[in-house]
Write an enzyme that holds these catalytic residues in place. Sequence first.
Site, PDB file in Angstrom:
ATOM      1  N   GLN A  23       8.922   4.934   1.465  1.00 50.76           N
ATOM      2  CA  GLN A  23       9.665   5.903   0.903  1.00 50.76           C
ATOM      3  C   GLN A  23       8.570   6.606  -0.085  1.00 50.76           C
ATOM      4  O   GLN A  23       8.401   7.848  -0.205  1.00 50.76           O
ATOM      5  CB  GLN A  23      10.627   5.319   0.066  1.00 50.76           C
ATOM      6  CG  GLN A  23      11.698   4.895   0.750  1.00 50.76           C
ATOM      7  CD  GLN A  23      11.659   3.828   1.810  1.00 50.76           C
ATOM      8  OE1 GLN A  23      10.969   2.752   1.455  1.00 50.76           O
ATOM      9  NE2 GLN A  23      12.163   4.117   2.959  1.00 50.76           N
ATOM     10  N   GLU A  54       0.815  -1.281  -0.057  1.00 53.51           N
ATOM     11  CA  GLU A  54      -0.093  -0.120   0.069  1.00 53.51           C
ATOM     12  C   GLU A  54       0.748   0.988  -0.014  1.00 53.51           C
ATOM     13  O   GLU A  54       0.463   2.124   0.647  1.00 53.51           O
ATOM     14  CB  GLU A  54      -0.980  -0.004   1.136  1.00 53.51           C
ATOM     15  CG  GLU A  54      -2.300   0.563   0.944  1.00 53.51           C
ATOM     16  CD  GLU A  54      -3.250  -0.184   0.142  1.00 53.51           C
ATOM     17  OE1 GLU A  54      -2.998  -1.248   0.076  1.00 53.51           O
ATOM     18  OE2 GLU A  54      -3.938   0.442  -0.048  1.00 53.51           O
TER      19      GLU A  54
END
Lengths: 365, 419
Positions: B400, B396
């Site tokens: 980052q 999901e």
Amino acid sequence: MYSFEPNEEQQMLVDAVGKYAANDLHPAAHEAEESRELPKKLISKGWELGLLQASVPESFGGFGDRSAVTSALAVEEMASGDLAGALAVMTPSLFATPILLVGSEEQKKEYLPKIIEGEWRPYTAALIEYSFDFDANDLRTTAKLSGSDYVLNGEKAFVPFAKDSEALIVYANLDDQTQGFIVPKNTAGLSIADEREKLMGINALPLYRVKLDNVTVPAANRLGGAAGHSFELILASMQIASASAAVGVSKASLEYSMNYAKEREAFGVKIAQKQAIAFMLAEMATEIEAMRLLVWEAAWMLDNGKEEAVKQAYLAVTGAADMAMMVTDRGVQILGGHGYIREHPVEMYMRNGRGFAMLTGLAIV
Amino acid sequence: MTIEFETPKPIAQMQTMLQSVAENMMRSVSREFDENEHAIPWDYVEFMHTAMKAAGLGGGLTPGDDKPKEGAEKRPPIGYQRLAAQIEMLSWGDVGFYLITPGGGLGAAAVQAAGSPEQRIKFLARFNEDKPTYAAMCMTEAGAGSDTSAIRTRALLDEVAQEWVINGEKIFVTGGDKSFTEYEKLGKGFIVVWASIDPMAGRAGMRAFVVESGTKGVSIVKLEHKLGIRASDTAVISLVDARVPYDNVLGSATVEKTTTGFKGAMATFDATRPLVAASGLGVARAGLEFLKEKLTENGVTIRYGLPRNKLTSIERDVIDMEIQLRSAWLLVLKAVWMADNKKSNALESSMSKVRAGDVTSKITQKAVEIMGPLGYSREFLLEKWFRDAKITDIYEGTGQINRLVVARQILGYSGKELR
């Protein structure tokens, strides 16, 4: 219900304090820090915002009820302008709020109206002690019952405005419990150092060492009267204030370094467009928001008499102090060499940021 | 509005109920289904389907429409808040099991977000039938992970047959097996496949297609063997000239200049990120509670309230873990509260995911470290939670990618200005 939006009244207060922080405290901060002096007018203007006045009931001269949540919002906002200035404006609360919280009726009647109705005057409190293993719940300063009086002995550190204060609350160890004692100025045995404390940060705030040599006060001066008081709510309120201020200082550092990163160019782009910088900013913003919510929850628990409030306030100040160090360090890092130069405020934010690990006792919600 | 942190009664009651499900139906067999990857815990699947149907949640775990009953006092909506609490508690039981809780999952969410009212009725009614039924989302490809605009799967319209012809290969399809393979104990599910109808149009050409289980040309190539969440199947699905009825495209069948099709997927992520964060935090809480229990058993007490420089290393760690867990949970609560109150929460959703990804890993890693050999042993579930935890920072949207979203939001930058 869960809800994360200040109510209308709180929002108005936050807006007013925010304006003062941005237009008055912030522009004066650098000069105040360097000269170790806060303009009297600046403090008076902050006092007139009425933060303390709004948390004292009408019967004692104020116009509201105390809410730790509301105070936490205000402290964050004010500290984002300048920490030393914010602490100075709120110094009388160090004396008034514990009385409001746990004081006897006589103490409330005697002190609250005169603090609130007039100009800003330095009423203060002495909690911190100058020792490596300082612990607010295990003080070295002692109080002993002697007839119908209490006798105080010991030394206190970092007491705001002690030199000029009308009276102060001295926290001392009475039978292994921390208890507050109201000590008027000029009491025999109370001596205040001539020299101000010199610290890494908050240099504009006048702080003093205070000695107590057989300082004798009547039993009625024990906070809460003869029966005394619980200290944990006072400490929790101080921790929440300290944590809120940590969030405020961190927010100031984030805003300054973010604006800088959007202006400063390197390799043909703004440095904020580099992920190395952008990710630092994203993490700073995330940490600040996380700790802000932890502080709010602690304050809400306190307002609602929840048992967990004491632990939560401890977690909040512990977490917020760590967060403030991380965020303000990165604020300097983002400005690089410029961050190290005192013309930019981020180095001051970093010095102030480190203080939250040991400065609980300089503010209270 | 005001600032409040009181857990709503219906949520508190639901938590108590789900905790007993977690203890009795999940924890007791958690290890067994971790060791036997790809086995299906039918007891849990069937129990949950029956229980949820009885509770009016046949469609699976959703925020629901949350309308007050007629005549009842009007309350602020708490659908997403309840859902986050449900997911946290089920994941506290076993996150792999939670992921195979029967229902439409992300597949149905895509239909809900991008489909027409007719399509919603047509495709979503099945989840209320007698047998547990699944749907999955097929987005990721070998060459398109976080950069979903790089998707290569193509859908061409066969105008004569009025059918879409889809070609491509999808990976990391959570629940792909249960959604596509026809099991006797399961109802007929579907997968939602993201494909381009016009490669020149970039994101604007992206559409989602409902592909029914058993469709010809579609096959499960393999089921992945994973670090954790092993009770949840992760499939590679190939589509070779797979034919899908014209009406199975979600949203418009023609490419306009707008990017509505893709925005549908992105809007889904805003809603689901805090839920994934909630799931991770359930695992983190399991780890932290286990650690504290073991410390107590071994005579170690945590002295809250003591100055930092007087604490032992273990005390500092545990206190930090509590700070991390609670503050991350509050970020989740704020994000779902905003969703319930129809406030735009892209920033808060991503913040909650960033923080949960970090703390879920850190807490479980630290707990294993503190427990020493007991933490590393498979006798306890702690090592499993350590492995389960890692996915929180990956699926999901990786930590980052979510940092990028947060950074763009606070800086006011577009995707072009901050790549």
